[in-house]
Design an enzyme around this catalytic site. Structure first.
Site, short mmCIF file in Angstrom:
data_model
loop_
_atom_site.label_atom_id
_atom_site.label_comp_id
_atom_site.label_asym_id
_atom_site.label_seq_id
_atom_site.Cartn_x
_atom_site.Cartn_y
_atom_site.Cartn_z
CE1 TYR A 122 -7.07 -5.27 3.20
CE2 TYR A 122 -6.52 -2.40 3.86
CZ TYR A 122 -6.31 -4.04 3.45
OH TYR A 122 -5.14 -4.24 2.48
CB ALA A 123 -9.58 -0.07 8.83
CB SER A 142 -9.70 -6.91 8.32
OG SER A 142 -9.20 -6.76 7.12
CE LYS A 143 -4.03 -6.68 5.26
NZ LYS A 143 -2.99 -7.55 5.18
CB ILE A 154 1.05 -1.29 -3.24
CG1 ILE A 154 2.50 -0.19 -1.72
CG2 ILE A 154 2.42 -1.87 -4.16
CD1 ILE A 154 3.21 0.15 -1.72
#
Length: 242
Positions: free
Chosen positions: A150-151, A153-154, A183
């Site tokens: 995920y890191a 991709s972001k 969030i």
């Protein structure tokens, strides 16, 4: 603040995307709601009013994205704002991460963001105006154990944002990134009480963020009030330290 600006929001059917759509509509924008569930988008559009237009398509399908932008060009004629909000997150240690899962996150978080920005800038460059906001992540900025895919991709979205901002600034198009922290959304709903306590201990303001916190910044960046801001990755994280 966004009177009659045409704004496309991906992942507008829930969470941060839905709140962004609500805020932009209140501020006078004509909001294009992008997502895969046509029936759900129709209900949301009815709730938001006549300035909300549902657009059901798969953001990770190259041909469907092209068709969606063709529809915008032919039937609406302009695009003033784009919010690349839709995303996917899967957590796993590096050794347990399947390459298929890495590719799936790259397709949604990175490739789809790139294609939407690519097609949006073609319309905006002709207008000599426009604003794009990419949803990045604190995990892409600082990293997080167990979330390397995920890191990846972001972090790519952050680099993309800065490069595109430099390329399109001379054409009057602004491109910024917003990097949310912890969030309260569907993505964080499965965290255990212990995990939440551990995360909250590392947040300076001592609370989770909410979707309104993110939407208020996004709507500002889309507006003319942010006319001298481009190429920035702005955190909405309450002073979170990973």
């Amino acid at each position: 603040m966004l009177e009659q600006k045409v704004i496309l929001i991906t992942g507008a059917n829930r969470g941060i995307g839905l709140t962004i759509a609500q805020v932009c509509t209140r501020l006078g924008a004509i909001v294009l709601l992008a997502g895969r569930n046509d029936a759900q988008l129709e209900i949301i559009a009815e709730q938001l009013g006549e300035n909300a237009i549902p657009m059901a398509y798969d953001i990770a399908d190259e041909e469907q994205v092209k068709a969606a932008f063709g529809h915008i060009k032919q039937h609406i004629g302009r695009l003033d704002g784009l919010v690349n909000n839709a995303g996917a997150m899967q957590s796993a240690p590096v050794g347990m991460t399947r390459i298929a899962d890495l590719r799936a996150q790259l397709d949604v978080n990175t490739v789809a963001t790139f294609q939407h920005a690519q097609l949006a800038t073609r319309l905006m460059a002709k207008q000599q105006s426009g604003a794009i906001v990419n949803l990045c992540s604190i995990i892409g900025e600082q990293g997080s154990a167990g979330q390397a895919a995920y890191a990846t991709s972001k972090a790519a979205v952050s680099g993309m944002t800065k490069a595109m901002a430099k390329e399109f600034a001379p054409l009057g198009v602004r491109i910024n990134g917003v990097a949310p922290g912890f969030i309260d959304t569907d993505m964080t709903a499965d965290f255990t009480a212990g995990q939440r306590e551990e995360i909250l201990a590392n947040i300076g303001l001592g609370r989770m963020g909410n979707t309104q916190d993110v939407a208020d910044l996004v709507s500002f960046l889309l507006s003319d009030h942010a006319s001298y801001i481009t190429g920035q990755i702005i955190g909405v994280d309450g002073g979170m330290r990973l």
